[in-house]
Design an enzyme around this catalytic site. Structure first.
Site, PDB file in Angstrom:
ATOM      1  N   HIS A  76     -27.956  20.195  13.188  1.00 52.38           N
ATOM      2  CA  HIS A  76     -29.092  20.942  13.733  1.00 52.38           C
ATOM      3  C   HIS A  76     -30.247  20.863  12.734  1.00 52.38           C
ATOM      4  O   HIS A  76     -30.045  20.526  11.566  1.00 52.38           O
ATOM      5  CB  HIS A  76     -28.742  22.428  13.926  1.00 52.38           C
ATOM      6  CG  HIS A  76     -27.884  22.710  15.126  1.00 52.38           C
ATOM      7  ND1 HIS A  76     -26.527  22.518  15.119  1.00 52.38           N
ATOM      8  CD2 HIS A  76     -28.181  23.181  16.364  1.00 52.38           C
ATOM      9  CE1 HIS A  76     -26.025  22.866  16.307  1.00 52.38           C
ATOM     10  NE2 HIS A  76     -27.013  23.266  17.077  1.00 52.38           N
ATOM     11  N   LYS A 110     -31.838  26.213  10.990  1.00 56.03           N
ATOM     12  CA  LYS A 110     -30.813  26.974  11.721  1.00 56.03           C
ATOM     13  C   LYS A 110     -29.983  27.815  10.751  1.00 56.03           C
ATOM     14  O   LYS A 110     -29.463  27.315   9.758  1.00 56.03           O
ATOM     15  CB  LYS A 110     -29.907  26.033  12.527  1.00 56.03           C
ATOM     16  CG  LYS A 110     -28.829  26.795  13.320  1.00 56.03           C
ATOM     17  CD  LYS A 110     -28.161  25.933  14.370  1.00 56.03           C
ATOM     18  CE  LYS A 110     -27.001  26.634  15.052  1.00 56.03           C
ATOM     19  NZ  LYS A 110     -27.371  27.867  15.757  1.00 56.03           N
TER      20      LYS A 110
HETATM   21  N1  LIG Z   1     -28.016  29.770  23.926  1.00 53.62           N
HETATM   22  C1  LIG Z   1     -28.691  28.642  23.774  1.00 53.62           C
HETATM   23  O1  LIG Z   1     -28.729  27.795  24.684  1.00 53.62           O
HETATM   24  C2  LIG Z   1     -29.428  28.398  22.521  1.00 53.62           C
HETATM   25  C3  LIG Z   1     -29.335  29.292  21.503  1.00 53.62           C
HETATM   26  N2  LIG Z   1     -30.091  29.133  20.391  1.00 53.62           N
HETATM   27  C4  LIG Z   1     -30.015  30.210  19.414  1.00 53.62           C
HETATM   28  O2  LIG Z   1     -31.223  30.966  19.517  1.00 53.62           O
HETATM   29  C5  LIG Z   1     -31.496  31.592  18.264  1.00 53.62           C
HETATM   30  C6  LIG Z   1     -32.951  31.344  17.895  1.00 53.62           C
HETATM   31  O3  LIG Z   1     -33.151  29.984  17.673  1.00 53.62           O
HETATM   32  P1  LIG Z   1     -34.499  29.462  16.963  1.00 53.62           P
HETATM   33  O4  LIG Z   1     -35.687  29.865  17.741  1.00 53.62           O
HETATM   34  O5  LIG Z   1     -34.276  28.020  16.679  1.00 53.62           O
HETATM   35  O6  LIG Z   1     -34.416  30.330  15.597  1.00 53.62           O
HETATM   36  P2  LIG Z   1     -35.511  30.614  14.455  1.00 53.62           P
HETATM   37  O7  LIG Z   1     -34.771  31.290  13.355  1.00 53.62           O
HETATM   38  O8  LIG Z   1     -36.276  29.386  14.144  1.00 53.62           O
HETATM   39  O9  LIG Z   1     -36.525  31.664  15.137  1.00 53.62           O
HETATM   40  C7  LIG Z   1     -36.118  32.976  15.411  1.00 53.62           C
HETATM   41  C8  LIG Z   1     -37.331  33.864  15.630  1.00 53.62           C
HETATM   42  O10 LIG Z   1     -36.864  35.207  15.859  1.00 53.62           O
HETATM   43  C9  LIG Z   1     -37.547  36.106  14.970  1.00 53.62           C
HETATM   44  N3  LIG Z   1     -36.709  37.262  14.661  1.00 53.62           N
HETATM   45  C10 LIG Z   1     -35.880  37.462  13.611  1.00 53.62           C
HETATM   46  N4  LIG Z   1     -35.295  38.660  13.694  1.00 53.62           N
HETATM   47  C11 LIG Z   1     -35.771  39.249  14.814  1.00 53.62           C
HETATM   48  C12 LIG Z   1     -35.554  40.496  15.441  1.00 53.62           C
HETATM   49  N5  LIG Z   1     -34.755  41.430  14.904  1.00 53.62           N
HETATM   50  N6  LIG Z   1     -36.171  40.756  16.616  1.00 53.62           N
HETATM   51  C13 LIG Z   1     -37.009  39.861  17.144  1.00 53.62           C
HETATM   52  N7  LIG Z   1     -37.273  38.644  16.589  1.00 53.62           N
HETATM   53  C14 LIG Z   1     -36.659  38.350  15.436  1.00 53.62           C
HETATM   54  C15 LIG Z   1     -37.843  35.258  13.763  1.00 53.62           C
HETATM   55  O11 LIG Z   1     -38.852  35.851  12.979  1.00 53.62           O
HETATM   56  P3  LIG Z   1     -38.877  35.518  11.379  1.00 53.62           P
HETATM   57  O12 LIG Z   1     -39.282  34.094  11.275  1.00 53.62           O
HETATM   58  O13 LIG Z   1     -39.866  36.487  10.857  1.00 53.62           O
HETATM   59  O14 LIG Z   1     -37.482  35.767  10.872  1.00 53.62           O
HETATM   60  C16 LIG Z   1     -38.264  33.941  14.431  1.00 53.62           C
HETATM   61  O15 LIG Z   1     -39.604  34.000  14.884  1.00 53.62           O
HETATM   62  C17 LIG Z   1     -30.455  31.042  17.287  1.00 53.62           C
HETATM   63  O16 LIG Z   1     -29.391  31.950  17.177  1.00 53.62           O
HETATM   64  C18 LIG Z   1     -29.960  29.771  17.983  1.00 53.62           C
HETATM   65  O17 LIG Z   1     -28.654  29.424  17.633  1.00 53.62           O
HETATM   66  C19 LIG Z   1     -30.927  28.074  20.214  1.00 53.62           C
HETATM   67  C20 LIG Z   1     -31.011  27.116  21.183  1.00 53.62           C
HETATM   68  C21 LIG Z   1     -30.264  27.201  22.416  1.00 53.62           C
HETATM   69  O1  LIG Z   2     -29.992  26.733  16.888  1.00 54.48           O
HETATM   70  C1  LIG Z   2     -30.056  25.827  17.752  1.00 54.48           C
HETATM   71  O2  LIG Z   2     -30.959  24.977  17.781  1.00 54.48           O
HETATM   72  C2  LIG Z   2     -29.011  25.789  18.775  1.00 54.48           C
HETATM   73  N1  LIG Z   2     -28.177  26.787  18.815  1.00 54.48           N
HETATM   74  C3  LIG Z   2     -27.144  26.963  19.756  1.00 54.48           C
HETATM   75  C4  LIG Z   2     -25.804  27.011  19.074  1.00 54.48           C
HETATM   76  O3  LIG Z   2     -25.720  27.471  17.935  1.00 54.48           O
HETATM   77  O4  LIG Z   2     -24.813  26.621  19.700  1.00 54.48           O
HETATM   78  C5  LIG Z   2     -27.195  25.951  20.880  1.00 54.48           C
HETATM   79  C6  LIG Z   2     -27.617  24.580  20.432  1.00 54.48           C
HETATM   80  O5  LIG Z   2     -26.631  24.058  19.595  1.00 54.48           O
HETATM   81  C7  LIG Z   2     -28.963  24.665  19.733  1.00 54.48           C
END
Ligand SMILES: NC(=O)C1=CN([C@@H]2O[C@H](COP(=O)(O)OP(=O)(O)OC[C@H]3O[C@@H](n4cnc5c(N)ncnc54)[C@H](OP(=O)(O)O)[C@@H]3O)[C@@H](O)[C@H]2O)C=CC1
Ligand SMILES: O=C(O)C1=N[C@H](C(=O)O)C[C@H](O)C1
Length: 351
Positions: free
Chosen positions: A234, A238
């Protein structure tokens, strides 16, 4: 690092290529290798153009049952890349964004613009830090009384449990895409609440997970004695191990109980050069999810591989908007309960 709403979000020019390959390798005594492809479903290639399926999706919504005009989607985690991609997909699929969202605890309050390049739709969203609970409650009170409010959560593993507790307390149905946190506690906390929780919202990946579960139910232990190894790559930002890998491994373990394998054995790649060596296209370094699971027989003569390789985030964003629409229908017609994405797929709710 703070991000703008359009950086690293859903509009990565790469498509979301997904390759789902089972292959078997047989080694004969004559030292000849015979590769036997059991099944290969090539579901996407790097040569596709991202906008074609997105434009199709935007067109399809005109024929779909529209959600209530007074339903608002609060996309928490903005301006993070996954929340941004999900918010854009909501606009594309005809959903209305709430004008407020929860952001990282230490972010200065600000207003950002979410813009979907396919439909040209735009919505300003005021970001409120998650620790400002009273401010958050006040900002959503009006939305809750004037109509339906649903939440999408793409935040941080450290926020999974507290955010879920917040949604339950505020009676906000939600789609939780964020991985990590204490998953057992999460499931306890949300019982009897309308929500969809899944580590992966990509339609074809969810279908693959359902197929693995079916395989395990039909042929439990068919791969017993085989050794499992897993590598996932990733983007380096991440925070946690792939939640999808953990879920897929649970299914694989029903087919091949490898007692020696633990989640700590998953090889995580978070380094750009290593990622490229693993096959990640250089333009997907900031947003990709490549997974390879290998099962090898005890004597090493037979091996199987399963891969799902995604560049960009569009595939999850589209599935997230589908899950929101599904949940909205459930609220009107069903009993409160916890759904996963296999439930959503099985109900035919993924476009
Ligand atoms: N289910 C699915 O299909 C998928 C799941 N994911 C998951 O989604 C999540 C987010 O991914 P991604 O966007 O890449 O992560 P990032 O860490 O890049 O971004 C997360 C964002 O959330 C903010 N944040 C942190 N804590 C809080 C809080 N308590 N409340 C609200 N916002 C908050 C962060 O702010 P700050 O930068 O200030 O910390 C940042 O802007 C991960 O757990 C990832 O694994 C991702 C892709 C697909
Ligand atoms: O953080 C990501 O980017 C992703 N998170 C999810 C995971 O942890 O499974 C889904 C996908 O792999 C992308």
């Amino acid at each position: 690092m703070r991000r703008s709403a359009t950086m690293d979000g859903g509009n990565i020019s790469n498509p979301a290529p997904l390759v789902y390959i089972f292959s078997a390798l047989y080694k004969s005594s004559m030292r000849f290798l015979l590769y036997h492809l059991i099944a290969a479903f090539v579901l996407g290639t790097h040569a596709c153009h991202a906008f074609t399926p997105l434009q199709q999706s935007a067109r399809r919504i005109t024929t779909l049952h529209a959600m209530d005009d007074d339903t608002f989607i609060m996309v928490n985690g903005l301006p993070g890349p996954m929340a941004t991609a999900a918010a854009e997909a909501c606009l594309r699929k005809g959903l209305k964004l709430a004008p407020v969202a929860m952001t990282g605890p230490d972010v200065e309050p600000s207003t950002i613009s979410v813009f979907d390049t396919v439909t040209g739709k735009k919505q300003d969203v005021k970001l409120i830090p998650s620790k400002e609970t009273e401010k958050l409650q006040a900002s959503i009170a009006g939305l809750k009384t004037s109509g339906n409010l649903l939440a999408i959560d793409y935040t941080h593993p450290s926020a999974v449990n507290s955010n879920a507790q917040f949604y339950v307390k505020e009676k906000i149905p939600f789609v939780m895409g964020t991985t990590g946190g204490d998953r057992d506690q999460l499931m306890k906390d949300v019982q009897g609440h309308f929500c969809v929780i899944a580590p992966n919202m990509g339609k074809q990946i969810v279908a693959m997970q359902a197929a693995l579960e079916d395989l395990a139910t039909k042929f439990p232990g068919a791969f017993d004695g085989y050794k499992l190894s897993v590598t996932e790559s990733h983007q380096k930002t991440k925070a946690d191990t792939s939640g999808t890998a953990k879920a897929v491994i649970e299914s694989i373990e029903k087919l091949a109980s490898d007692d020696n394998f633990t989640i700590e054995d998953i090889k995580m790649i978070r380094d750009d050069d290593e990622a490229v060596a693993f096959g990640v296209p250089p333009d997907a370094i900031k947003g990709h999810a490549f997974h390879t699971y290998t099962l090898t027989s005890a004597d090493g003569s037979v091996s199987f591989q399963l891969q799902h390789n995604v560049a960009g985030r569009t595939i999850y964003a589209e599935g997230t908007a589908d899950a929101v629409k599904f949940l909205s229908k459930q609220i009107h017609s069903g009993e409160p309960r916890v759904f996963n994405m296999i439930d959503v797929l099985e109900k035919g709710a993924m476009e």
